[in-house]
Design an enzyme around this catalytic site. Structure first.
Site, PDB file in Angstrom:
ATOM      1  N   GLY A   1      43.084  -5.080  32.153  1.00  0.00           N
ATOM      2  CA  GLY A   1      42.596  -6.452  32.082  1.00  0.00           C
ATOM      3  C   GLY A   1      42.940  -7.093  30.751  1.00  0.00           C
TER       4      GLY A   1
ATOM      5  N   GLY B   1      40.453   1.380  33.241  1.00  0.00           N
ATOM      6  CA  GLY B   1      41.405   2.418  32.846  1.00  0.00           C
ATOM      7  C   GLY B   1      41.017   2.978  31.491  1.00  0.00           C
ATOM      8  CB  THR B   2      38.481   1.754  29.158  1.00  0.00           C
ATOM      9  OG1 THR B   2      37.582   1.434  30.242  1.00  0.00           O
ATOM     10  CG2 THR B   2      39.249   0.504  28.806  1.00  0.00           C
TER      11      THR B   2
ATOM     12  CG  ASN C   1      36.566  12.199  26.916  1.00  0.00           C
ATOM     13  OD1 ASN C   1      37.519  12.771  26.382  1.00  0.00           O
ATOM     14  ND2 ASN C   1      36.308  12.278  28.206  1.00  0.00           N
TER      15      ASN C   1
ATOM     16  CB  THR D   1      38.835   8.523  27.552  1.00  0.00           C
ATOM     17  OG1 THR D   1      37.624   8.917  26.914  1.00  0.00           O
ATOM     18  CG2 THR D   1      38.939   9.184  28.908  1.00  0.00           C
TER      19      THR D   1
ATOM     20  CD  GLN E   1      40.533   2.287  25.707  1.00  0.00           C
ATOM     21  OE1 GLN E   1      40.063   1.245  25.298  1.00  0.00           O
ATOM     22  NE2 GLN E   1      41.327   2.325  26.733  1.00  0.00           N
TER      23      GLN E   1
ATOM     24  CE  LYS F   1      30.926   1.824  12.780  1.00  0.00           C
ATOM     25  NZ  LYS F   1      31.683   1.895  11.495  1.00  0.00           N
TER      26      LYS F   1
ATOM     27  CD  GLU G   1      38.479  -5.977  22.188  1.00  0.00           C
ATOM     28  OE1 GLU G   1      38.839  -7.147  22.240  1.00  0.00           O
ATOM     29  OE2 GLU G   1      37.293  -5.636  22.251  1.00  0.00           O
TER      30      GLU G   1
END
Lengths: 332, 685
Positions: B229, B453-454, B574, B577, B581, B644, B648
């Protein structure tokens, strides 16, 4: 997208007949460009004649050279040992184009016949003389970074996108064409045309002309050839400029040369003037630069919303020097 | 053993790689009809005539929606959602109709047979920071003030022995998630079901209910999987309204609508271009005495959007004299929106290149210059940082990257250089509620969260397992459905912190009430409803990014063989994942640095490179070695989990690091993104 008929003719003659008789018919090869055009509304054929089974898809030895069937897939040609050793520039050009998936689909004849990726050509909501004659050229005064610096006209400044075609132009290939009138051959360098006042036509082929074979002649110099493509990302991008070159250097002097450029004109550009300058001169950067500068003496660059395409002149000159230097230093 | 911190594979991974995960367009419905949008081919004016005769005559065409000929809907804050109510055209590509047919092929064919005539008004789509009609928005989208000012930056610039005054620009970028925006809509028995590709099912439900004057109970939104997204699915866009209009026009018939890639360049937002006039003043030791950034971006006539590019300058470095401002140019263009790290991502380009320029002018190492200007407290708010480990990131990154031996070098035909830049992103929390139910030995956790997908499918159970002190295998999770408790949008890197906190609260309440041996059907809810900004602390994640850049000495081709980031982002739930990111953000930052640029042609008013062949995004061959690390950061203040956001920050600073490295390799300073070879070529020998 509009409905269309789809036909699988029994042989090349009936394929040619079907298209010749039908003004709104089109040959369908791998479909990697034509199908996009159907979806985008760039072209509206009402009959697609599938030619992937009516010509050879093989690569045959022929008088020291090779005959490549029009239906041979790009990935198969690039992987062929004879192509890789006798015409390395062709293998490199093919591998620099598109993606693995597209190369698996795209055919030998379809690749050189793909159409420009000028964004205005591909957007039916903007004017384009190539797509809609007389509507104007939206690229002029628009985004021109990818556009032509040689041979353009006030009607069209598009570039030809094929890498393969640049290599075939340098390597003195010939295409075999079947039409309703019979067979003929066309030197590859004469297949594509400049836009002039009629940019709708990319090549000299007439409606119903079918390429059946691409012939590569016996060519010792072609073994010393390479293709170098400069683009905005490392993969899956069209050339800003590209160079197909072959060089024979004897005792530090250039005895023979082949040179063609991509990304700079409406057709793959055989650099005849540059070749004449190279032959007989010492194999030095100064010679290469002089040759490239001569070929680009008539270059006309475009302003644009993106800063235009003037950078292509020094970029191409520097790329020519880089490629020829490497060919002279590292004979294959 | 704690589940948090474990390298757990994605729960949804198998379904995705085997193609069994159903996305919005693939919702399991019978007898679907297909909806194709019609778009304006002018940038401003009115639709004057519409000829649908030919299209309507096609067998299989069910209905054609045209301006003024659809049901009346309600205006909401997002004015763009007031779609097809009249024939006004506010930008090129705007929705001016839709065709619904039995098959997608018929719908597309019919769409090509609808003919519009227009009354054309003069349009203005030319972005320039030098225009005289710039205006100051009331506030930033974050709620922060538009401008800030402390001390006297002009005086500081006059007095300082070393100053940098430069203008930096970032290009228009389109979010371009892999999965196009898509909706399947069904109106049946006075209720609406939307299977929608969205970052927040509840946000879509609330807005669509308002638009159609429905009770929220009448609307259900379902979205188990999202193919990316990046902000473009953060708020509902007009196509969802159109799908709903079509569904309500054809009760009982499910309507499938998917945008084409080209439509995504007009209808679902983008990061607007920014111009950043940046000033730095420093004493002879490199201590900043002034820092300022004046940002300008374009916005759309129909809806205002401010890219808060000045935000990070308010927080990054200490300096007594400071100023930031934001101004907008209103144009007849498509509506901008959030794109991964809105504000921070473009806003850390100018300043982080400027810092590099200052370091060069002073002859000091750019890491040392940053360390020298570390603030004691947040220079903007005066609050202490809940944790701030930028220096630790810079130091560890320098070690891992091999920064010490950074002299530029030549390797064959390639000029090689290195660069660094800092990253920052605020750590917010939003509002959410989670429910936990016990049933036959299993704990069922439900929350209207989204996984783009995060990794939400995977990390939320880890949080729940620890909070309930049960094995991870005993946790079932349900997300992406408005039948679950209301949760915030997956945006602003707030998902794990917010949803995780709600789950934590629910788990504590559950254990208080039912203990460790609950009965089947025992259920408890828990919520988090703190304001997004912490009252006592400035809460941010920080990072440092290092880039190696190679530039071909002849052709100026640019390659980035190595990117390395070190982040301080609180507790990592994790590592698998999380790494994805961080490296995903960095790769997108590389793409922004070298490739991404939407070509908006002001003569027409739309983006002309509207496909993935011409709008370049980094390929695998461009991003060959992207490495992310993090430091072990314990922040007791940010939230109860110590988490946190990490979605992004990875994209923040990457472009500056790459541009700084290209300068290091070549001596050519590029201040306008993307960094393409034509910008380096004139400076090469």
């Amino acid at each position: 997208m509009r409905p269309f008929d789809y036909r699988t003719p029994a042989n090349a003659v009936t394929a040619v007949q079907a298209v010749t008789e039908h003004p709104a018919a089109a040959f369908l090869g791998g479909g990697t460009n034509l199908l996009d055009h159907l979806k985008l509304g760039i072209t509206h054929p009402d009959l697609l004649v599938d030619v992937t089974s009516v010509t050879a898809d093989t690569i045959e030895d022929f008088q020291g050279g090779l005959l490549i069937g029009a239906a041979a897939r790009n990935s198969d040609i690039a992987a062929d040992y004879r192509v890789r050793t006798r015409y390395p520039a062709l293998a490199e050009a093919l591998l620099s184009g598109a993606s693995g998936q597209l190369r698996n689909m795209a055919t030998a004849a379809g690749n050189p016949l793909q159409r420009t990726r000028c964004p205005y050509f591909q957007d039916p909501t903007t004017p384009c003389n190539k797509r809609r004659p007389g509507s104007g050229c939206a690229a002029i005064g628009g985004f021109t970074r990818g556009h032509a610096i040689l041979g353009a006209s006030t009607h069209c400044v598009a570039t030809h996108p094929s890498d393969m075609a640049v290599a075939l132009t340098a390597l003195d290939a010939t295409v075999h064409v079947l039409s309703a009138q019979g067979e003929r051959t066309i030197p590859f360098a004469e297949l594509h045309r400049l836009p002039g006042a009629d940019p709708t036509r990319d090549t000299v082929l007439d409606h119903g002309d079918l390429i059946t074979l691409i012939e590569l002649p016996y060519s010792p110099i072609a073994r010393q050839s390479r293709y170098y493509k400069v683009r905005d990302r490392a993969s899956f991008a069209f050339a800003l400029v590209s160079v197909a070159a072959a060089l024979t250097v004897t005792d530090g002097v250039i005895s023979d040369a082949r040179l063609a450029f991509g990304g700079i004109a409406h057709k793959p550009w055989r650099a005849n003037r540059a070749e004449q300058i190279l032959i007989g001169e010492p194999a030095t950067d100064a010679t290469y630069r002089l040759a490239a500068e001569h070929e680009l003496a008539d270059a006309r660059t475009l302003d644009g919303l993106d800063g235009g395409n003037a950078f292509k002149v020094p970029l191409l000159i520097r790329t020519v020097v880089s490629v020829l230097r490497r060919l002279a230093e590292e004979p294959r | 053993m704690s589940a948090i911190g474990q390298d757990i594979p994605r729960r949804d991974g198998y379904a995705k790689v085997t193609g069994t995960a159903t996305y919005a367009y693939e919702a399991d419905v019978d007898n679907a009809a297909y909806c194709v949008l019609l778009q304006a081919s002018i940038a401003r004016g009115q639709v004057s005539e519409i000829d649908i005769t030919e299209a309507l005559a096609l067998p299989g065409v069910l209905t054609i929606l045209t301006p003024g000929q659809v049901e009346k809907i309600h205006q909401v804050d997002d004015t763009e959602l007031y779609v097809l109510q009249d024939g006004e055209v506010d930008y090129r590509g705007q929705i001016i109709g839709a065709v619904v047919a039995d098959t997608p092929e018929i719908a597309h064919h019919a769409a090509s047979l609808v003919h519009f005539s227009y009354h054309v008004d003069e349009h203005d789509s030319t972005f320039s920071p030098d225009r005289h009609d710039l205006y100051k928005p009331d506030r930033l989208g974050t709620g922060e003030p538009t401008d800030t000012k402390t001390g006297d930056i002009d005086a500081a610039m006059r007095k300082a022995p070393h100053t940098i005054t430069q203008t930096y620009t970032t290009a228009t970028n389109h979010n371009n998630p892999m999965e196009p925006h898509a909706t399947t809509a069904l109106w049946q028995d006075d209720a609406l079901i939307l299977w929608d590709s969205t970052q927040g099912v509840h946000a879509v439900r609330t807005t669509i209910a308002q638009v159609f004057g429905l009770d929220t109970d009448q609307v259900r939104v379902i979205c188990p999987y999202v193919g990316g997204g990046f902000g473009a699915k953060g708020e509902p866009h007009p196509h969802i309204v159109v799908a709903t209009l079509a569904a309500r026009a054809l009760p009982g018939r499910p309507i499938r609508l998917a945008l084409t890639r080209a439509q995504m360049f007009a209808l679902v937002g983008y990061r607007p271009p920014t111009v950043q006039h940046t000033r730095l003043a420093a004493d002879e030791h490199g201590t900043l005495t002034g820092i300022a950034l004046a940002a300008v971006n374009q916005t759309a006539r129909i809806t205002e959007f401010t890219e808060n590019a000045g935000s990070p300058t308010r927080t990054m470095y200490a300096a007594p004299n400071r100023a930031t401002s934001h101004r907008l140019v209103v144009l007849d263009v498509a509506v901008p929106t959030w794109m991964r790290a809105p504000g921070e991502c473009p806003g850390m380009f100018g300043p982080e290149v400027a810092i590099d320029e200052l370091a060069e002018a002073l002859g000091v190492d750019p890491i040392d210059l940053r360390v020298r200007n570390e603030p004691e407290v947040d220079p903007d708010s005066g609050k202490p940082f809940s944790s701030r480990n930028l220096v630790a990131c810079l130091r560890e990154g320098a070690d891992r990257f091999g920064w010490a031996d950074r002299a530029p070098r030549r390797d064959g035909d390639w000029l090689v250089g290195t660069g660094v830049a800092a990253s920052v992103f605020p750590a917010f929390t939003m509002q959410a509620t989670a429910a936990i139910r016990y049933d036959q030995g299993r704990y069922i956790v439900e929350i209207g969260a989204a996984d783009l997908g995060t990794g939400a499918w995977t990390v939320l159970p880890q949080i729940a397992a620890d909070a309930l002190e049960v094995p991870l295998e005993q946790i079932d999770i349900g997300i992406g459905d408005t039948t679950y408790p209301r949760a915030s949008v997956a945006g602003g890197s707030t998902g794990t912190a917010t949803w995780g906190s709600a789950i934590l609260t629910a788990a504590e309440a559950f254990r208080d009430k039912f203990g460790d041996d609950p009965d089947d059907g025992d259920e408890m809810e828990g919520s988090i409803s703190k304001p997004p900004f912490h009252e006592d602390y400035a809460t941010y994640a920080f990072g440092a990014q290092f880039a190696e850049v190679r530039v071909h000495a002849d052709t100026a081709e640019i390659r980035v063989p190595r990117l390395l980031g070190v982040f301080a982002a609180g507790r990592i739930v994790n590592p698998r994942t999380a790494r994805s990111q961080f490296t995903g953000g960095m790769t997108m930052g590389l793409s922004m640095a070298l490739h991404e640029s939407s070509s908006l042609d002001p003569r027409f008013g739309h983006v002309i490179n509207h496909d993935l062949a011409e709008y370049h995004i980094a390929t695998c061959a461009d991003a060959t070695n992207v490495e992310a690390h993090w430091i072990d950061e314990h922040d007791p203040h940010v939230n109860a989990l110590g988490v946190k956001g990490i979605g992004e920050i990875g994209i923040v600073g990457t472009a500056a690091a790459i541009v700084n490295a290209a300068h290091h390799a070549t001596g050519v300073r590029v201040r306008d993104l993307p960094l393409t070879l034509d910008k380096l070529l004139p400076g090469l020998p």
